[in-house]
Scaffold this active site. Structure first.
Site, PDB file in Angstrom:
ATOM      1  N   GLU A 293     -22.850  57.048  63.534  1.00  0.00           N
ATOM      2  CA  GLU A 293     -22.882  56.566  64.922  1.00  0.00           C
ATOM      3  C   GLU A 293     -23.957  57.271  65.750  1.00  0.00           C
ATOM      4  O   GLU A 293     -24.437  56.743  66.742  1.00  0.00           O
ATOM      5  CB  GLU A 293     -21.494  56.702  65.574  1.00  0.00           C
ATOM      6  CG  GLU A 293     -21.048  58.116  65.941  1.00  0.00           C
ATOM      7  CD  GLU A 293     -20.664  58.960  64.733  1.00  0.00           C
ATOM      8  OE1 GLU A 293     -20.449  58.386  63.658  1.00  0.00           O
ATOM      9  OE2 GLU A 293     -20.611  60.206  64.854  1.00  0.00           O
ATOM     10  N   ASP A 335     -63.487  51.112  73.867  1.00  0.00           N
ATOM     11  CA  ASP A 335     -64.651  51.066  74.751  1.00  0.00           C
ATOM     12  C   ASP A 335     -65.658  52.087  74.259  1.00  0.00           C
ATOM     13  O   ASP A 335     -65.297  52.987  73.510  1.00  0.00           O
ATOM     14  CB  ASP A 335     -64.256  51.551  76.152  1.00  0.00           C
ATOM     15  CG  ASP A 335     -63.529  50.500  76.926  1.00  0.00           C
ATOM     16  OD1 ASP A 335     -63.610  49.344  76.532  1.00  0.00           O
ATOM     17  OD2 ASP A 335     -62.890  50.874  77.933  1.00  0.00           O
ATOM     18  N   ASP A 623     -59.914  49.907  80.833  1.00  0.00           N
ATOM     19  CA  ASP A 623     -59.750  50.682  82.061  1.00  0.00           C
ATOM     20  C   ASP A 623     -59.699  49.833  83.316  1.00  0.00           C
ATOM     21  O   ASP A 623     -59.163  50.236  84.323  1.00  0.00           O
ATOM     22  CB  ASP A 623     -60.853  51.743  82.182  1.00  0.00           C
ATOM     23  CG  ASP A 623     -62.233  51.179  81.913  1.00  0.00           C
ATOM     24  OD1 ASP A 623     -62.366  49.937  81.931  1.00  0.00           O
ATOM     25  OD2 ASP A 623     -63.175  51.950  81.691  1.00  0.00           O
ATOM     26  N   ASP A 627     -59.015  44.145  82.129  1.00  0.00           N
ATOM     27  CA  ASP A 627     -58.622  44.521  80.770  1.00  0.00           C
ATOM     28  C   ASP A 627     -57.129  44.319  80.542  1.00  0.00           C
ATOM     29  O   ASP A 627     -56.664  44.317  79.396  1.00  0.00           O
ATOM     30  CB  ASP A 627     -58.937  46.005  80.518  1.00  0.00           C
ATOM     31  CG  ASP A 627     -60.425  46.254  80.398  1.00  0.00           C
ATOM     32  OD1 ASP A 627     -61.126  45.333  79.959  1.00  0.00           O
ATOM     33  OD2 ASP A 627     -60.880  47.353  80.747  1.00  0.00           O
ATOM     34  N   ASN A 689     -23.799  62.082  53.902  1.00  0.00           N
ATOM     35  CA  ASN A 689     -22.625  61.218  54.019  1.00  0.00           C
ATOM     36  C   ASN A 689     -22.261  60.613  52.676  1.00  0.00           C
ATOM     37  O   ASN A 689     -21.080  60.519  52.315  1.00  0.00           O
ATOM     38  CB  ASN A 689     -22.911  60.079  55.007  1.00  0.00           C
ATOM     39  CG  ASN A 689     -22.993  60.599  56.428  1.00  0.00           C
ATOM     40  OD1 ASN A 689     -22.749  61.782  56.666  1.00  0.00           O
ATOM     41  ND2 ASN A 689     -23.348  59.742  57.360  1.00  0.00           N
ATOM     42  N   GLU A 692     -20.441  63.069  50.620  1.00  0.00           N
ATOM     43  CA  GLU A 692     -19.037  63.246  51.031  1.00  0.00           C
ATOM     44  C   GLU A 692     -18.172  62.102  50.526  1.00  0.00           C
ATOM     45  O   GLU A 692     -17.071  62.299  49.989  1.00  0.00           O
ATOM     46  CB  GLU A 692     -18.958  63.315  52.566  1.00  0.00           C
ATOM     47  CG  GLU A 692     -19.539  64.607  53.135  1.00  0.00           C
ATOM     48  CD  GLU A 692     -20.024  64.473  54.580  1.00  0.00           C
ATOM     49  OE1 GLU A 692     -19.469  63.635  55.327  1.00  0.00           O
ATOM     50  OE2 GLU A 692     -20.968  65.188  54.959  1.00  0.00           O
TER      51      GLU A 692
HETATM   52  P1  ATP Z   1     -67.706  50.171  78.233  1.00  0.00           P
HETATM   53  O1  ATP Z   1     -67.247  48.768  78.263  1.00  0.00           O
HETATM   54  O2  ATP Z   1     -67.871  50.712  76.881  1.00  0.00           O
HETATM   55  O3  ATP Z   1     -66.966  51.094  79.150  1.00  0.00           O
HETATM   56  P2  ATP Z   1     -69.844  49.949  80.133  1.00  0.00           P
HETATM   57  O4  ATP Z   1     -69.419  50.992  81.086  1.00  0.00           O
HETATM   58  O5  ATP Z   1     -71.303  49.840  79.874  1.00  0.00           O
HETATM   59  O6  ATP Z   1     -69.219  50.127  78.726  1.00  0.00           O
HETATM   60  P3  ATP Z   1     -69.252  48.008  82.074  1.00  0.00           P
HETATM   61  O7  ATP Z   1     -68.719  49.020  83.011  1.00  0.00           O
HETATM   62  O8  ATP Z   1     -68.606  46.689  81.947  1.00  0.00           O
HETATM   63  O9  ATP Z   1     -69.295  48.570  80.631  1.00  0.00           O
HETATM   64  O10 ATP Z   1     -70.772  47.834  82.462  1.00  0.00           O
HETATM   65  C1  ATP Z   1     -71.555  46.769  81.938  1.00  0.00           C
HETATM   66  C2  ATP Z   1     -72.981  46.938  82.349  1.00  0.00           C
HETATM   67  O11 ATP Z   1     -73.079  46.862  83.764  1.00  0.00           O
HETATM   68  C3  ATP Z   1     -73.577  48.283  81.972  1.00  0.00           C
HETATM   69  O12 ATP Z   1     -74.137  48.262  80.696  1.00  0.00           O
HETATM   70  C4  ATP Z   1     -74.662  48.463  83.027  1.00  0.00           C
HETATM   71  O13 ATP Z   1     -75.835  47.782  82.646  1.00  0.00           O
HETATM   72  C5  ATP Z   1     -74.071  47.767  84.232  1.00  0.00           C
HETATM   73  N1  ATP Z   1     -73.429  48.738  85.124  1.00  0.00           N
HETATM   74  C6  ATP Z   1     -72.496  49.627  84.814  1.00  0.00           C
HETATM   75  N2  ATP Z   1     -72.137  50.352  85.879  1.00  0.00           N
HETATM   76  C7  ATP Z   1     -72.876  49.894  86.907  1.00  0.00           C
HETATM   77  C8  ATP Z   1     -72.953  50.204  88.289  1.00  0.00           C
HETATM   78  N3  ATP Z   1     -72.201  51.148  88.837  1.00  0.00           N
HETATM   79  N4  ATP Z   1     -73.805  49.511  89.025  1.00  0.00           N
HETATM   80  C9  ATP Z   1     -74.556  48.542  88.499  1.00  0.00           C
HETATM   81  N5  ATP Z   1     -74.524  48.203  87.224  1.00  0.00           N
HETATM   82  C10 ATP Z   1     -73.708  48.856  86.422  1.00  0.00           C
END
Ligand code: ATP
Length: 898
Positions: A293, A335, A623, A627, A689, A692
């Site tokens: 149990e 990622d 993240d 997603d 058990n 036993e």
């Molecule tokens: P992962 O998906 O592995 O986290 P990642 O951070 O490159 O990778 P995203 O955050 O989706 O993925 O970014 C996609 C693309 O957008 C990047 O490759 C970059 O070219 C552009 N990017 C990322 N951050 C910025 C930002 N703060 N401002 C403008 N462009 C950005």
């Protein structure tokens, strides 16, 4: 359809935000002071909804008393006490009480452990206190706090918004409205609707920011919020795990079998002329001892203890069942940025107007200066407000740009003041770019930055100080490709002048006819531990897959460096490819592809589904807000604790507190260890058990008297099941734990010969007991029963020591590698000696002191059980020795990994 919510009396949405801030005694630019926040916390209490209380002590006691077999035993013991020996009844009562106490302690510990885990997983909020931005548990917010919101945040309290930038909130949890609501900060007119869904300048606790940014002042916390009023606590925690449910079902079937056996024993005894009541007591005691149990409760304790250990290695388990399912993961989709790489971005170079600039050098020209200006202005990094003024917080890509700007002589703080931001189109990983509009002396200037393929199609020319120049987009893309091929992260920068402030809602108007400025390349080195973790994965039969929003060439270069793909020119599936593949074709592709790049978060779910259709058991990281569906769909959704959003965390079963890929692998290893230990516990408890039952059931066949008294059976159950079983939770991982293939999720807990073990070692233990009984009786010993009692207890101790590993012999494990178990075994041994040698216990247990020779015989007979298990292990070792190596060798990366 609008939900029929009762208009609230608060009316905050009708009032001016500054006025409300004054009323709350807070300066929106500074926030509350820590002292004031503490005072208010005392007045308002924590910002939490009252949970439906957990199981109290009384209900735990009641649950123990409800056990049907215990009640039957109590009744029988009392009946036999009334007729005959009252001391027997008292002793049985004592043991039952002790048993119940252990049961309660186990259940209580499980509840506490789960509560502690929930506490760890509690939501966070970004709050301005004393002029500094801080991340705090949402529960410490008080009215008057100034809270910052970003896409993906849970709204931590009821807020009156004072500033918004394209902020949209999904209020479905509160209002039922499924479309996200665009928020504003201005006061609403008195005749506007009072429905919650129409209060556009309020953000309510329990809802989620899906887009943009915002700042709000906390107006209500905890039960005073709208969510508190409707008291709709979304308690998603699962009460029992699949394994527990399976075990409970199995326990029920086994109970019926045990009851059947006990009935037969009772019948046979009575037929042989034993007394009706003593026989009934024996049979019922056996049923109480042999019915498992406690299995589901012990499994909870093992899972919860395991989850606590995982938290110590930075893997926070949000759903207990995932602890047991982690061991079945066959594919980990991860990622890249921050998980496989360090997310310690650094600008490597800026390519503008045909010339390179490297941070540290002086700027070669005006275009470079303008490009850097774009990089620091079109940028959400915030000054941390700490003691060092140069400290910036935010997305590591953006803080790297601020640092690069500084080394080129451009100070973001000064520039933000000179060219204040008046409008913005926030970054989102679907568009892969962002734009901000700044007001200059006479007009407005918009800066855009983002992925080159996303920004270049919006550019119509190249910017030079002398006016627009022709742009060769194909050439720029080629340069971006070359940089990405070196593992660099590439951003394109552009700008445009606007004579008037453009319409914020007309995205197409703001992000078109841009003038290209240059390309920025950032380096983001792979995490040092990631390559080892990838190697562990492959050795453990788990396929690591990279899914990133980054450039295909960057992704491929990093994947090669980490050993995810074997060749430099490995196939990369892009988001565009994905869009053109139907489900069947995608299923084919995912069988080979290890790198997916420029993938929209929305596409991740298709990858998960395609892998699942191939029979894979998928762990998937994420993240962002987008997603969430993929995290929910994967068997194990893994969210980032540091850089992830609340929404991603809510949808996940595991949160990585350090955002590190290696932590997933560590969690899988821990999951395998915990599952192994649960199996060990079941193996141990069930074999005991079975020993036993066989002992009592087979004695009549050999014309032996009933070997044990009811009190012996109950005592054995008490001392053997409680402590040693639980101490198995501390058993370290088996040596080859990451060199064996993942466990099929549908595999029975009793697979790999466990049934055979339970029956055969149980029979062996019974044989030892009955052998000793026959020998003692033949020699005319009066204490034959004490000897059987001792052999049955101690053989279970020998057994538990031997089954600590499925393969490794005990002498190689060493007794000190599981000290809690050693202590439990020694304690049980001591208790058994006390039952034999302490006079008062002799009376209670009807035992007699054994001479050294007889004790030696008992010890010798008991150790046979351990030796038999060692022989079984040696045989198992031979069978599995080369399997794991052969599997690792078959992997395409094996030659590089050795
Ligand atoms: P992962 O998906 O592995 O986290 P990642 O951070 O490159 O990778 P995203 O955050 O989706 O993925 O970014 C996609 C693309 O957008 C990047 O490759 C970059 O070219 C552009 N990017 C990322 N951050 C910025 C930002 N703060 N401002 C403008 N462009 C950005």
């Amino acid at each position: 359809m609008k939900p029929a919510s009762t208009p609230s009396v608060s009316g905050w949405h009708l009032r001016d935000a500054r006025e409300l801030a004054r009323e709350q005694g807070v300066d929106p630019a500074q926030g509350l002071s820590e002292d004031e926040a503490r005072l208010r916390a005392g007045r308002h209490g924590p910002n939490a909804l009252q949970e439906t209380s957990g199981r109290g002590l009384l209900s735990l006691v009641a649950a123990q008393c409800k056990d049907f077999m215990v009640i039957v035993l109590l009744a029988a013991a009392i009946a036999s006490g009334v007729i005959g020996d009252l001391s027997d009844t008292l002793a049985i009562l004592m043991i039952l009480l002790l048993n119940a106490a252990i049961g309660i302690a186990q259940a209580w510990r499980a509840d506490r452990a789960i509560a502690a885990l929930r506490q760890l997983a509690a939501a966070q909020a970004t709050v301005l206190r004393g002029g500094h931005l801080e991340t705090v548990p949402a529960s410490v917010l008080v009215p008057g706090d100034i809270v910052q919101l970003e896409a993906g945040n849970h709204i931590p309290a009821d807020l009156r918004l004072i500033e918004v930038a394209q902020l949209q909130v999904d209020e479905s949890a509160l209002t039922g409205e499924s479309v996200a609501v665009a928020k504003q900060s201005v006061a609403m007119s008195a005749n506007s609707s009072a429905f919650l869904a129409d209060r556009l300048n309020m953000a309510f606790k329990g809802t989620v920011a899906t887009h943009g940014r915002g700042t709000g002042i906390v107006m209500a916390t905890g039960m005073a919020t709208e969510l508190g009023k409707v008291a709709r606590l979304l308690d998603t925690a699962e009460r029992s795990t699949p394994l527990q449910r399976r075990l409970a079902g199995f326990g029920r079937r086994l109970s019926i079998a045990v009851l059947g056996i006990c009935l037969v024993i009772f019948g046979l005894g009575v037929l042989r002329g034993e007394g009706l009541l003593p026989m009934a007591l024996t049979a019922i005691s056996l049923a109480v001892a042999a019915i498992p149990e406690a299995l589901p409760a012990v499994v909870t304790v093992l899972l919860a203890l395991g989850a606590r250990r995982m938290a110590a290695v930075h893997a926070l388990v949000r759903r207990l069942p995932s602890v047991e399912t982690l061991g079945s993961v066959t594919t980990i989709c991860s990622d890249k940025t921050g998980t496989l790489t360090q997310n310690r971005m650094q600008v490597e170079l800026l390519l503008a107007n045909g010339r390179q600039w490297v941070p540290g050098d002086s700027l070669p020209g005006v275009v470079h200066r303008e490009a850097l200006l774009a990089a620091v202005l079109c940028n959400d990094a915030r000054q941390s407000g700490g003691d060092t003024p140069g400290d910036w917080q935010g997305d590591p890509t953006e803080t790297a740009l601020v640092r690069a700007g500084l080394s080129g002589g451009i100070d973001k703080a000064a520039m933000d003041e000179a060219l204040p931001r008046v409008q913005e189109q926030p970054f989102d990983s679907g568009r892969k770019r962002m734009t901000t509009v700044h007001s200059g002396a006479h007009d407005y200037v918009a800066y855009t930055k983002g992925a080159p393929e996303s920004v270049l199609p919006c550019c119509e020319a190249r910017w030079t100080p002398d006016g627009p120049a022709p742009l060769d987009s194909a050439n720029v893309l080629e340069q971006a490709n070359t940089l990405a091929g070196q593992g660099l992260r590439v951003l394109a920068l552009a700008r445009r002048n606007h004579p008037r402030l453009p319409d914020a809602n007309a995205l197409a108007e703001v992000e078109c006819r841009l003038q290209f400025l240059g390309l920025l390349a950032l380096i983001d080195p792979p995490r040092l531990e990631a390559a080892d973790a990838v190697r562990d994965c492959i050795g453990a039969g788990i396929t690591p897959v990279m899914i990133t929003g980054d450039h295909p060439a960057t992704a491929r270069a990093i994947a090669y460096r980490l050993g995810i793909v074997p060749e430099r020119d490995a196939e990369v599936v892009t988001g565009v490819d994905l869009a053109s593949l139907d489900d069947t074709a995608l299923r084919e592709r995912v069988a080979r592809a290890r790198v997916f790049a420029r993938v929209d978060p929305a596409q991740k779910i298709r990858i998960v589904e395609a892998l699942q259709a191939r029979g894979e058991f998928v762990a998937m990281t994420g993240d962002g807000v987008n997603d969430a569906p993929a995290l929910k769909r994967a068997e194990i959704g893994v969210a980032m604790g540091k850089n992830g959003t609340d929404v991603a965390r809510e949808s996940s079963s595991l949160v990585l507190l350090d955002d590190n890929f290696a932590t997933i692998v560590a969690a899988v290893r821990e999951g395998r260890r915990i599952y192994d230990n649960i199996r060990k516990f079941v193996r141990y408890a069930m074999t005991g058990n079975s020993g036993e039952i066989w002992t009592i059931a087979l004695a009549p066949l050999f014309l032996l008297p009933i070997p044990l008294l009811p009190i012996h059976i109950l005592w054995i159950n008490l001392v053997t099941d409680g402590l040693p079983g639980l101490a198995l939770a501390a058993e370290p991982a088996e040596s080859g734990i990451m060199r064996r293939p993942p466990r099929p999720p549908t595999e029975s807990l009793f697979a790999h010969g466990m049934w055979q073990h339970i029956v055969s070692i149980g029979l062996l233990i019974a044989g030892l007991c009955l052998g000793v009984q026959a020998w003692a009786l033949a020699g005319g010993q009066r204490h034959w029963q004490t000897m059987v009692f001792t052999v049955l207890t101690l053989s279970q101790m020998a057994h538990v020591l031997a089954i600590r590993s499925e393969q490794t012999p005990l002498w190689r494990l060493g007794l000190r590698s599981n000290l809690p178990l050693l202590a439990a075994v020694l304690l049980t041994f001591g208790l058994q000696l006390a039952a034999i040698y302490v006079p008062i216990l002799n009376m209670i247990f009807k035992t007699e002191p054994l001479g050294p020779q007889d004790l030696g015989i008992c010890l010798g007979a008991s150790s046979v059980a351990g030796i038999a298990v060692e022989i079984e292990k040696a045989w198992r070792r031979r069978a599995t020795r080369f399997r794991a190596d052969a599997r690792a060798l078959r992997h395409p990366c094996a030659s590089r990994l050795r």
